[in-house]
Scaffold this motif. Structure first.
Motif, PDB file in Angstrom:
ATOM      1  N   GLY A 275       0.827  -1.213   0.000  1.00 21.32           N
ATOM      2  CA  GLY A 275       0.000   0.000   0.000  1.00 21.32           C
ATOM      3  C   GLY A 275       0.855   1.254   0.000  1.00 21.32           C
ATOM      4  N   LEU A 276       1.945   1.239   0.785  1.00 22.69           N
ATOM      5  CA  LEU A 276       2.852   2.398   0.849  1.00 22.69           C
ATOM      6  C   LEU A 276       3.623   2.567  -0.457  1.00 22.69           C
ATOM      7  N   VAL A 277       3.963   1.457  -1.102  1.00 24.99           N
ATOM      8  CA  VAL A 277       4.618   1.510  -2.420  1.00 24.99           C
ATOM      9  C   VAL A 277       3.680   2.197  -3.422  1.00 24.99           C
ATOM     10  N   ASP A 278       2.405   1.790  -3.401  1.00 23.19           N
ATOM     11  CA  ASP A 278       1.420   2.348  -4.338  1.00 23.19           C
ATOM     12  C   ASP A 278       1.220   3.846  -4.126  1.00 23.19           C
ATOM     13  N   ILE A 279       1.191   4.279  -2.859  1.00 26.16           N
ATOM     14  CA  ILE A 279       0.958   5.705  -2.566  1.00 26.16           C
ATOM     15  C   ILE A 279       2.188   6.541  -2.897  1.00 26.16           C
ATOM     16  N   SER A 280       3.369   6.060  -2.489  1.00 29.93           N
ATOM     17  CA  SER A 280       4.596   6.870  -2.607  1.00 29.93           C
ATOM     18  C   SER A 280       5.287   6.747  -3.954  1.00 29.93           C
TER      19      SER A 280
END
Length: 434
Positions: A275-280
């Motif tokens: 999820g953090l990969v997708d956002i950042s």
């Protein structure tokens, strides 16, 4: 699909649940410069204060409107007004978290109307956020009060602004300790993102010495950060119980959200990092790739001790969900699951049945378990059942370090594996000895 049954008793014997006002106070304590104000009798506040002080071993700021028999009958508006004015004069809070108790909820005070008329009479209170949470302690439990307070905070304080692409909101449910929140913040910042965490217990109840005495909380989410929440690009809701707060931010500011019901266990942490990969748009840092390999090795080392072990748990719903799935992934069998309040998660648990009940029900269901997981009140039960005991939840008053304890992320999951694995190891050694 689990069958959810509520214990059909006239009275709770050896209660498991804590009250809604206590949960709301805990949530408010994650904000900086806050003073939680209980609208009720002094006894309600004193009880909550004792519980919080014993668990965290910190000075806990709590205040009360000190209702008496007379004011309960005639109405509590004067008490609320006097309490707020006294707090402003003596404690100088940046935020007041006003919450109700069973006494005032039964009476049915119109809190919104009372606050409006107090503000009209006292224009000097114009800039002071007074966040109100309705928390009757005759229903619900700690998790409900905590979630209600978080929802009230995000409805009351955030303001609209230009979207910041590197800023996200994190709503942490009552299942996450101060140590958990610290680990989550470190993971998020490693992806180049700025997180506004509500409530941020890691800055207020993590067990640190402040430079000077303060009558209110010395750390936590600041008022400026709370106002900036409307500018965030995304909301991560950690725990099913804070879904309402995430939906509120979406309705008010159009901020999309995702729910992560747990952050313990390999798959759960993988999902969070993705999820953090997708956002950042950034890749997973090498540090966490290495920690993931460490966790895989730890799972290999410990799964012999977890396999086919019977475990009984008595926890709040969000925390119960997280630990049940973690134990199942390690090959353990959940013998009994007892919780405090309703939650949409309960029916989806991978167990036969879940009981909404007390510690008497828990003791009856846990007979024959290899391990009991509960708060400190479960110790006597584990002793009577002659089984291993792992303390989790609130309150834990017979162990040190609750402020720093962490069971999330790859590192926290590893620690949980070793702690519980060592209990199973000790039990096997004792059996061999006898």
């Amino acid at each position: 699909m689990a069958t959810v049954t509520a214990a059909n008793k006239s009275v709770a014997v050896n209660p498991l649940k804590q009250s809604q006002p206590l949960g709301a106070a805990l949530a408010f304590l994650g904000l900086k410069g806050v003073m939680p104000l209980f609208h009720g009798s002094q006894g309600c506040t004193a009880f909550a204060k004792v519980m919080l002080v014993r668990h965290f071993r910190e000075a806990i700021p709590l205040s009360t409107t000190a209702m008496t028999e007379v004011t309960t009958i005639l109405g509590g508006e004067d008490n609320i007004e006097q309490a707020i004015l006294t707090l402003v004069e003596k404690s100088k809070p940046e935020i007041i978290g006003l919450l109700t108790t069973g006494l005032t909820e039964t009476r049915g005070d119109d809190m919104e109307g009372i606050l409006r008329s107090i503000r009209k009479r006292h224009p000097e209170l114009y800039d002071l956020p007074i966040v109100f949470a309705s928390t009757p302690d005759f229903k619900g439990a700690l998790q409900d009060g905590f979630a209600t307070a978080v929802e009230s905070i995000v409805k009351e304080i955030p303001q609209p602004g230009e979207t910041r692409l590197d800023q996200i909101n994190i709503l942490a449910s009552s299942a996450f300790t101060a140590g958990d929140v610290q680990e989550i913040k470190e993971i998020v910042s490693a992806f180049g993102l700025k997180a506004i965490v509500v409530p941020d217990l890691s800055a207020s109840l993590d067990g640190h010495l402040d430079d000077s005495y303060s009558a209110v909380t010395g750390g936590g989410t600041t008022l400026a950060e709370l106002r900036q929440m409307g500018s965030s690009v995304f909301t991560l809701a950690l725990g099913e119980s804070v879904r309402g707060a995430a939906e509120s931010l979406q309705q008010r500011f159009g901020i999309p959200y995702e729910i992560f019901p747990q952050l313990t266990g390999l798959d759960a942490v993988d999902d969070f990092l993705q999820g953090l990969v997708d956002i950042s748009g950034n890749t997973v840092p090498a540090k966490y790739r290495h920690q993931r390999r460490q966790l895989q090795d730890a799972m290999l080392d410990t799964h012999f001790y977890f396999g086919r072990k019977r475990v009984s748990l008595a926890l709040e719903p969000d925390l119960l969900w997280s630990i049940v799935w973690f134990l199942q992934s390690m090959g353990a069998e959940v013998q009994a699951a007892v919780t405090t309040t309703k939650s949409p998660l309960l029916e989806q648990l991978p167990v036969e049945s879940v009981t909404i009940g007390d510690l008497e029900d828990f003791e009856r269901l846990a007979v024959g378990s290899d391990l009991v997981i509960a708060n400190s009140h479960g110790k006597a039960i584990a002793r009577r059942l002659e089984t291993s005991f792992y303390r989790l939840g609130f309150p834990i008053f017979d162990r040190l370090g609750n402020g720093q304890r962490c069971t999330v992320g790859y590192r926290g999951t590893m620690q949980l594996l070793f702690d519980i694995g060592n209990l199973f190891l000790e039990a096997e050694e004792d059996k061999t000895k006898h």
